[in-house]
Structure formats: structure tokens, C-alpha cells
Design a protein around this motif. Structure first.
Motif, PDB file in Angstrom:
ATOM      1  N   LEU A  38       0.570  -1.278   0.165  1.00 47.54           N
ATOM      2  CA  LEU A  38      -0.502  -0.045   0.365  1.00 47.54           C
ATOM      3  C   LEU A  38       0.360   1.391   0.128  1.00 47.54           C
ATOM      4  N   ARG A  39       1.865   0.978   0.945  1.00 50.86           N
ATOM      5  CA  ARG A  39       2.750   2.418   1.055  1.00 50.86           C
ATOM      6  C   ARG A  39       3.405   2.581  -0.556  1.00 50.86           C
ATOM      7  N   ALA A  40       3.194   1.799  -1.510  1.00 44.71           N
ATOM      8  CA  ALA A  40       4.233   1.598  -2.356  1.00 44.71           C
ATOM      9  C   ALA A  40       3.083   2.290  -3.455  1.00 44.71           C
ATOM     10  N   GLY A  54      -2.892   7.310   9.015  1.00 42.74           N
ATOM     11  CA  GLY A  54      -3.352   6.342   9.511  1.00 42.74           C
ATOM     12  C   GLY A  54      -4.434   5.513   9.607  1.00 42.74           C
ATOM     13  N   GLU A  55      -5.332   6.161   8.954  1.00 44.74           N
ATOM     14  CA  GLU A  55      -7.094   4.842   9.153  1.00 44.74           C
ATOM     15  C   GLU A  55      -6.517   3.846   7.782  1.00 44.74           C
ATOM     16  N   LEU A  56      -7.220   3.296   8.655  1.00 46.44           N
ATOM     17  CA  LEU A  56      -7.282   1.781   7.528  1.00 46.44           C
ATOM     18  C   LEU A  56      -8.259   2.191   6.143  1.00 46.44           C
ATOM     19  N   VAL A  57      -7.183   1.694   4.951  1.00 44.64           N
ATOM     20  CA  VAL A  57      -8.247   1.118   3.533  1.00 44.64           C
ATOM     21  C   VAL A  57      -9.233   0.816   3.771  1.00 44.64           C
ATOM     22  N   PRO A  58     -10.463   1.442   2.964  1.00 43.87           N
ATOM     23  CA  PRO A  58     -11.509  -0.155   2.337  1.00 43.87           C
ATOM     24  C   PRO A  58     -11.531  -1.173   2.314  1.00 43.87           C
ATOM     25  N   ASP A  61     -11.069  -1.698  -1.152  1.00 44.96           N
ATOM     26  CA  ASP A  61     -10.246  -1.787  -2.313  1.00 44.96           C
ATOM     27  C   ASP A  61      -8.990  -2.564  -1.110  1.00 44.96           C
ATOM     28  N   LEU A  62      -8.633  -2.951  -0.581  1.00 47.13           N
ATOM     29  CA  LEU A  62      -8.154  -4.224  -0.942  1.00 47.13           C
ATOM     30  C   LEU A  62      -7.909  -5.335  -1.336  1.00 47.13           C
ATOM     31  N   PHE A  63      -9.202  -5.916  -1.258  1.00 46.06           N
ATOM     32  CA  PHE A  63      -9.763  -7.495  -1.525  1.00 46.06           C
ATOM     33  C   PHE A  63      -8.389  -7.748  -3.021  1.00 46.06           C
ATOM     34  N   ASP A  80       1.641 -10.553   6.205  1.00 48.50           N
ATOM     35  CA  ASP A  80       1.308  -9.032   6.968  1.00 48.50           C
ATOM     36  C   ASP A  80       1.088  -8.722   7.094  1.00 48.50           C
ATOM     37  N   GLY A  81       0.212  -7.700   7.922  1.00 44.62           N
ATOM     38  CA  GLY A  81      -0.553  -7.080   8.275  1.00 44.62           C
ATOM     39  C   GLY A  81      -2.230  -7.345   7.564  1.00 44.62           C
ATOM     40  N   PHE A  82      -2.650  -8.064   7.200  1.00 44.13           N
ATOM     41  CA  PHE A  82      -3.650  -8.690   6.923  1.00 44.13           C
ATOM     42  C   PHE A  82      -4.231  -9.992   7.451  1.00 44.13           C
ATOM     43  N   PRO A  83      -5.802  -9.373   7.746  1.00 40.92           N
ATOM     44  CA  PRO A  83      -6.823  -9.585   7.777  1.00 40.92           C
ATOM     45  C   PRO A  83      -6.442  -8.295   9.082  1.00 40.92           C
ATOM     46  N   ARG A  84      -7.002  -7.163   8.644  1.00 35.38           N
ATOM     47  CA  ARG A  84      -7.079  -6.166   9.888  1.00 35.38           C
ATOM     48  C   ARG A  84      -9.030  -5.771  10.713  1.00 35.38           C
ATOM     49  N   THR A  85      -9.517  -6.619   9.755  1.00 32.83           N
ATOM     50  CA  THR A  85     -10.924  -5.894   9.908  1.00 32.83           C
ATOM     51  C   THR A  85     -11.579  -7.831   9.832  1.00 32.83           C
ATOM     52  N   GLY A  87     -14.178  -8.357   8.137  1.00 31.78           N
ATOM     53  CA  GLY A  87     -15.064  -8.142   6.852  1.00 31.78           C
ATOM     54  C   GLY A  87     -13.947  -8.732   6.226  1.00 31.78           C
ATOM     55  N   GLN A  88     -12.172  -8.735   6.942  1.00 28.92           N
ATOM     56  CA  GLN A  88     -10.815  -8.920   5.379  1.00 28.92           C
ATOM     57  C   GLN A  88     -11.153 -10.578   6.199  1.00 28.92           C
ATOM     58  N   ALA A  89     -10.608 -10.417   7.623  1.00 30.51           N
ATOM     59  CA  ALA A  89     -10.698 -11.812   8.074  1.00 30.51           C
ATOM     60  C   ALA A  89     -11.692 -12.798   7.363  1.00 30.51           C
ATOM     61  N   GLY A 127      12.183   4.550  11.269  1.00 29.72           N
ATOM     62  CA  GLY A 127      10.724   4.628  10.867  1.00 29.72           C
ATOM     63  C   GLY A 127      10.624   5.713   9.684  1.00 29.72           C
ATOM     64  N   ARG A 128       8.969   5.142   9.309  1.00 31.91           N
ATOM     65  CA  ARG A 128       8.478   5.204   8.683  1.00 31.91           C
ATOM     66  C   ARG A 128       7.754   7.147   8.440  1.00 31.91           C
ATOM     67  N   ALA A 129       7.008   7.013   7.413  1.00 29.65           N
ATOM     68  CA  ALA A 129       6.887   8.378   6.901  1.00 29.65           C
ATOM     69  C   ALA A 129       5.225   8.285   7.638  1.00 29.65           C
ATOM     70  N   ARG A 139      -3.990   6.964  15.919  1.00 31.16           N
ATOM     71  CA  ARG A 139      -5.136   6.924  15.408  1.00 31.16           C
ATOM     72  C   ARG A 139      -4.735   5.263  15.185  1.00 31.16           C
ATOM     73  N   ARG A 140      -3.720   4.944  14.690  1.00 34.01           N
ATOM     74  CA  ARG A 140      -3.464   3.477  14.586  1.00 34.01           C
ATOM     75  C   ARG A 140      -4.128   2.391  15.559  1.00 34.01           C
ATOM     76  N   LEU A 141      -3.329   3.102  16.381  1.00 36.61           N
ATOM     77  CA  LEU A 141      -3.717   2.048  17.730  1.00 36.61           C
ATOM     78  C   LEU A 141      -4.924   2.182  18.271  1.00 36.61           C
TER      79      LEU A 141
HETATM   80  P1  AMP Z   1       1.842  -1.154   8.254  1.00 30.48           P
HETATM   81  O1  AMP Z   1       2.771  -1.230   7.741  1.00 30.48           O
HETATM   82  O2  AMP Z   1       1.517  -2.432   8.475  1.00 30.48           O
HETATM   83  O3  AMP Z   1       1.395  -1.273   9.496  1.00 30.48           O
HETATM   84  O4  AMP Z   1       0.718  -0.519   7.228  1.00 30.48           O
HETATM   85  C1  AMP Z   1       0.661   0.845   6.762  1.00 30.48           C
HETATM   86  C2  AMP Z   1      -0.850   1.199   7.327  1.00 30.48           C
HETATM   87  O5  AMP Z   1      -1.386   0.843   5.233  1.00 30.48           O
HETATM   88  C3  AMP Z   1      -1.715   1.206   7.791  1.00 30.48           C
HETATM   89  O6  AMP Z   1      -1.692   2.555   8.425  1.00 30.48           O
HETATM   90  C4  AMP Z   1      -3.251   0.931   7.040  1.00 30.48           C
HETATM   91  O7  AMP Z   1      -3.193   2.869   6.490  1.00 30.48           O
HETATM   92  C5  AMP Z   1      -3.081   0.368   5.461  1.00 30.48           C
HETATM   93  N1  AMP Z   1      -3.001  -0.520   5.685  1.00 30.48           N
HETATM   94  C6  AMP Z   1      -1.628  -1.977   6.167  1.00 30.48           C
HETATM   95  N2  AMP Z   1      -2.447  -3.136   6.657  1.00 30.48           N
HETATM   96  C7  AMP Z   1      -4.103  -2.656   6.071  1.00 30.48           C
HETATM   97  C8  AMP Z   1      -5.058  -3.472   6.214  1.00 30.48           C
HETATM   98  N3  AMP Z   1      -5.310  -4.857   6.369  1.00 30.48           N
HETATM   99  N4  AMP Z   1      -6.237  -3.063   6.280  1.00 30.48           N
HETATM  100  C9  AMP Z   1      -6.131  -1.805   5.751  1.00 30.48           C
HETATM  101  N5  AMP Z   1      -5.239  -0.677   6.050  1.00 30.48           N
HETATM  102  C10 AMP Z   1      -4.340  -1.449   5.685  1.00 30.48           C
END
Ligand code: AMP
Length: 186
Positions: A38-40, A54-58, A61-63, A80-85, A87-89, A127-129, A139-141
């Protein structure tokens, strides 16, 4: 035997990326690193702006993005980092539980340690941006506790899914990695 799909879940600073990379170096898993994918995205895109806040993307948009990344791997894989909701699970269970032996590894760390580790990551310049701003980190926490924790709890009792609660609070990476390795193998 079905290939394994390891879902590495947990808040920030619990060691998802570090443990994923260590498992891959040792065992050679396919790797789906959601945050990095996503960061790319181009900075002006709608999703990049959501990430910067710092919000989750919908989920919608991810599937496609995650399905495409999974389809490019073969054999055992780590997400790594999926699922986070929730709905994703549910999407993972619905679409992948028949093809993979799905195992959730929940890296369980108290919030004060998560915060201390993010602050260390910032101090050490790795650290990342999206780590730099305190409000973004907060917000991420918050999304972790409010949105991701219910997904973790849903997976804990989901049919056909193996679930391991792994404490990665130790200061020594090797201690934590031994626990993660045991959960992955078990
Ligand atoms: P991370 O590097 O895993 O901390 O992800 C960085 C950012 O990408 C998060 O703060 C979210 O904005 C987005 N992101 C990563 N994984 C998800 C996910 N499973 N669902 C929604 N947004 C995500």
C-alpha cells in the motif's frame, strides 16, 4: 497436505515484519506485506492519503490487491498486516480456508510496549513517514483496538482456523522468535 497460510496479526511494534522476515529467511515462505504494497502507491492516490492519516483503507479497495499478491506466490505463505478487519478476516476464511491450512499468529504485546517500540523505531531513524506524527500513531493504535481486535477475536473461534496467541514482549528477539516458530509449527 494443504500449504500453510500464516496470518501475522497484532498492533504496531509487535514484530510482524521482523518475525515474517526471520521466518522467510529460515523457511522460504511466500510473502504478502500489505503495508509495503500500500505504501508503494503514488502519493497523490486516494489510498496513500488514507494511509498518511493513519486510517485503514476500505476493504473493497484491498481485496483485489491482496488476491493478486496471493496468486503470485506458491507453497506456504505469510500475510503480514492482513486481515485487519472482520470483513477481511471473513473474506480470507471464505476464499482461502479450503486451499490453505490457515493459522493465525496473534503477536500479543501490551500498548505501552508497542508505543515504546515505535518511539525507538523513530529515534533510530528506521521509522516510516506514517510513524513520524504522534496523532497518526495514536489513530493507528485506536484502529487496532477498535477494529482489528474484534477481527482477531472472531478468528480465535472461527471454524477450521488454527489460532495461537503468542507473547512477543521479551526484549530478546530470539526468545520471541522461538515462541513464534513453535506456534507456526504447532
Ligand atoms: P503497516 O505497514 O502494516 O503498518 O501498514 C501501513 C498502513 O497501511 C496502515 O496504517 C493502513 O493505513 C494501511 N493498511 C495496511 N494493512 C491494512 C489492512 N489490512 N487494511 C486496511 N489498511 C491497511
Amino acid at each position: 497436505m494443504k500449504p500453510k497460510m500464516i496470518l501475522l496479526m497484532g498492533g504496531q511494534g509487535v514484530g510482524k515484519g521482523t518475525h515474517a522476515r526471520a521466518l522467510i529467511a529460515r523457511d522460504g515462505y511466500g510473502y504478502v506485506e500489505t503495508g509495503a504494497i500500500l505504501r508503494a502507491l503514488p502519493a497523490e492516490s486516494k489510498l496513500a492519503k488514507i494511509i498518511a492519516r493513519g486510517e485503514l483503507v476500505p476493504d473493497s479497495d484491498l481485496f483485489d490487491v491482496i488476491a493478486d499478491a496471493i496468486s503470485k506466490t506458491s507453497g506456504d505463505i505469510i500475510l503480514d498486516g492482513f486481515p485487519r478487519t472482520i470483513g477481511q478476516a471473513q473474506w480470507i476464511v471464505k476464499n482461502y480456508a479450503d486451499k490453505f491450512d490457515v493459522r493465525v499468529i496473534y503477536l500479543n504485546v501490551p500498548e505501552d510496549i508497542m508505543l515504546a517500540r515505535i518511539q525507538k523505531r523513530i529515534r533510530e531513524g528506521g521509522g516510516r513517514a506514517d510513524d513520524a506524527d504522534e496523532n497518526v500513531v495514536r489513530r493507528r493504535l485506536d484502529s487496532f483496538w477498535k477494529i482489528t481486535m474484534p477481527a482477531i477475536e472472531w478468528l480465535r473461534t472461527a471454524d477450521g482456523i488454527k489460532f495461537a496467541d503468542v507473547d512477543t514482549t521479551d526484549e530478546d528477539f530470539n526468545v520471541n522468535f522461538a515462541r513464534v516458530s513453535a506456534a507456526v509449527a504447532g
